[in-house]
Design an enzyme around this catalytic site. Structure first.
Site, PDB file in Angstrom:
ATOM      1  N   GLU A 152       4.510 -10.223  -7.928  1.00  0.00           N
ATOM      2  CA  GLU A 152       4.218  -9.346  -6.789  1.00  0.00           C
ATOM      3  C   GLU A 152       3.142  -8.870  -6.711  1.00  0.00           C
ATOM      4  O   GLU A 152       2.637  -8.462  -7.621  1.00  0.00           O
ATOM      5  CB  GLU A 152       5.329  -8.523  -5.976  1.00  0.00           C
ATOM      6  N   GLU A 158      -2.170   0.224  -5.752  1.00  0.00           N
ATOM      7  CA  GLU A 158      -0.719   0.811  -6.644  1.00  0.00           C
ATOM      8  C   GLU A 158      -0.833  -0.140  -8.255  1.00  0.00           C
ATOM      9  O   GLU A 158      -0.312   0.096  -8.669  1.00  0.00           O
ATOM     10  CB  GLU A 158       0.696  -0.124  -5.761  1.00  0.00           C
ATOM     11  N   ASP A 185       5.134 -10.191  -0.930  1.00  0.00           N
ATOM     12  CA  ASP A 185       5.112  -8.547  -0.026  1.00  0.00           C
ATOM     13  C   ASP A 185       4.136  -8.553   1.447  1.00  0.00           C
ATOM     14  O   ASP A 185       2.625  -7.921   1.196  1.00  0.00           O
ATOM     15  CB  ASP A 185       5.206  -7.533  -0.478  1.00  0.00           C
ATOM     16  N   THR A 186       4.206  -8.884   2.690  1.00  0.00           N
ATOM     17  CA  THR A 186       3.872  -8.870   3.433  1.00  0.00           C
ATOM     18  C   THR A 186       3.357  -6.830   3.866  1.00  0.00           C
ATOM     19  O   THR A 186       1.759  -7.771   4.339  1.00  0.00           O
ATOM     20  CB  THR A 186       4.706  -8.861   5.432  1.00  0.00           C
ATOM     21  N   HIS A 188       1.199  -5.694   1.155  1.00  0.00           N
ATOM     22  CA  HIS A 188       0.871  -6.147   0.333  1.00  0.00           C
ATOM     23  C   HIS A 188      -0.846  -6.754   1.077  1.00  0.00           C
ATOM     24  O   HIS A 188      -2.138  -7.197   1.000  1.00  0.00           O
ATOM     25  CB  HIS A 188       0.755  -6.168  -1.257  1.00  0.00           C
ATOM     26  N   HIS A 213       9.090 -10.228   0.804  1.00  0.00           N
ATOM     27  CA  HIS A 213       8.845  -9.006   0.893  1.00  0.00           C
ATOM     28  C   HIS A 213       8.628  -8.882   2.464  1.00  0.00           C
ATOM     29  O   HIS A 213       7.098  -8.959   2.638  1.00  0.00           O
ATOM     30  CB  HIS A 213       8.485  -7.758   0.335  1.00  0.00           C
ATOM     31  N   ARG A 219       4.035   0.137   6.632  1.00  0.00           N
ATOM     32  CA  ARG A 219       5.612   0.230   5.975  1.00  0.00           C
ATOM     33  C   ARG A 219       7.104   0.178   6.904  1.00  0.00           C
ATOM     34  O   ARG A 219       7.891   1.182   6.127  1.00  0.00           O
ATOM     35  CB  ARG A 219       5.467   1.024   4.448  1.00  0.00           C
ATOM     36  N   GLU A 248      11.487  -4.868   2.388  1.00  0.00           N
ATOM     37  CA  GLU A 248      11.527  -4.082   1.466  1.00  0.00           C
ATOM     38  C   GLU A 248      10.480  -2.738   2.199  1.00  0.00           C
ATOM     39  O   GLU A 248       9.623  -2.909   1.658  1.00  0.00           O
ATOM     40  CB  GLU A 248      10.904  -4.697   0.189  1.00  0.00           C
TER      41      GLU A 248
END
Ligand code: LER
Ligand code: MN
Length: 272
Positions: A152, A158, A185-186, A188, A213, A219, A248
């Site tokens: 990912e 991060e 992951d949308t 990110h 994700h 978020r 997530e």
């Protein structure tokens, strides 16, 4: 596409901030099933404390699938990362990855995610080479058990290695193993990419878009922020993505409401 919710397994102890649904194990599964998802993504810190056969049976009883085994809780709760500067801790993290792969095979999960669990390069000389070698060996271990690994890209705050899809694809070429692909992951994507839709196209075109994700730019559940989910869903359909969209995201205002809001939005977007 299929929908899933990320939930913690029971051994994790500490609360994972991006895990959804409250209650005991069976309650979570009953809630997931009643919300109409096809699967759950299991956020697992240590499979040694879990009864995989029972987990597999309870999930099947609720007519759910395991969408993925997530490794984020290994970093967050157990403090283990593949790139830990301490060789003993890094070796423990590597062993934990094998345990997650065995667990994935035992609960019939198609893949194990590699997100925060990889750690950071920091000042590690040879850090990238080490990650390439570790993931190549893990991909072979996974392939032998019918499992795949999904790496990912994470935003710059991060991790300092593999922040976007271009870097992800370049890294896959270095590892050069068919059991290693990508998870986008949308949340990110929002921080690191130039388009809502091109990263998904690029990964799909490379045959590497294995898992997604979802979470909005803040978020929160899709629709509670600025991300163009209608465009992303339209693109995923156009490119023929048949994998999971797995929620997530922050369990706010509480883990059940966040799940309900996510599915209200996603069911509307998918027209199901
Ligand atoms: C962390 O921000 C994340 O997106 C997780 O999937 C990482 O393991
Ligand atoms: Mn993620």
């Amino acid at each position: 596409v299929k929908l899933a919710l990320a939930i913690q397994t029971t051994e994790t102890g500490a609360i994972v901030p991006v895990a959804l649904l409250s209650g005991a194990w069976e309650e979570k599964l009953a809630k997931a099933a009643s919300l109409g998802v096809s699967g759950v993504e299991l956020m697992t810190a240590d499979p040694a404390h879990l009864d995989a056969a029972r987990i597999r049976a309870s999930i099947a009883w609720h007519r759910l699938e395991v969408a993925a085994v997530g490794s984020g809780a290994v970093a967050l709760v157990a403090g283990l990362r593949l790139l830990d500067p301490d060789p003993a801790t890094a070796a423990q993290a590597q062993a934990r990855l094998s345990a997650l792969i065995d667990f994935a095979a035992a609960v019939a999960a198609p893949l194990v995610t590699i997100g925060s669990f990889r750690g950071r390069i920091g000042s590690l000389a040879e850090g990238r080479r080490r990650l390439v070698a570790v993931l190549r060996a893990a991909a072979a271990y996974a392939q032998a058990r019918g499992v795949r690994l999904a790496l990912e890209p994470l935003n710059r705050y991060e991790s300092d290695i593999i922040n976007n899809v271009a870097e992800g694809l370049a890294f896959l070429l270095e590892v050069d193993h068919p059991a290693l692909g990508l998870l986008l992951d949308t949340y990110h994507v929002n921080i690191e990419e130039r388009s809502w839709t091109e990263p998904f196209r690029q990964a799909m075109l490379a045959g590497c878009l294995w898992h997604v994700h979802i979470g909005d730019n803040n978020r929160l559940p899709p629709g509670k922020g600025l991300i163009d989910f209608p465009a992303i869903v339209a693109t995923l359909r156009e490119i023929g993505y048949t994998g999971y969209l797995s929620a997530e995201l922050l369990a706010l205002p509480d883990p059940d409401t966040a799940a309900e809001q996510t599915l209200a939005c996603m069911h509307r977007l998918l027209g199901v």
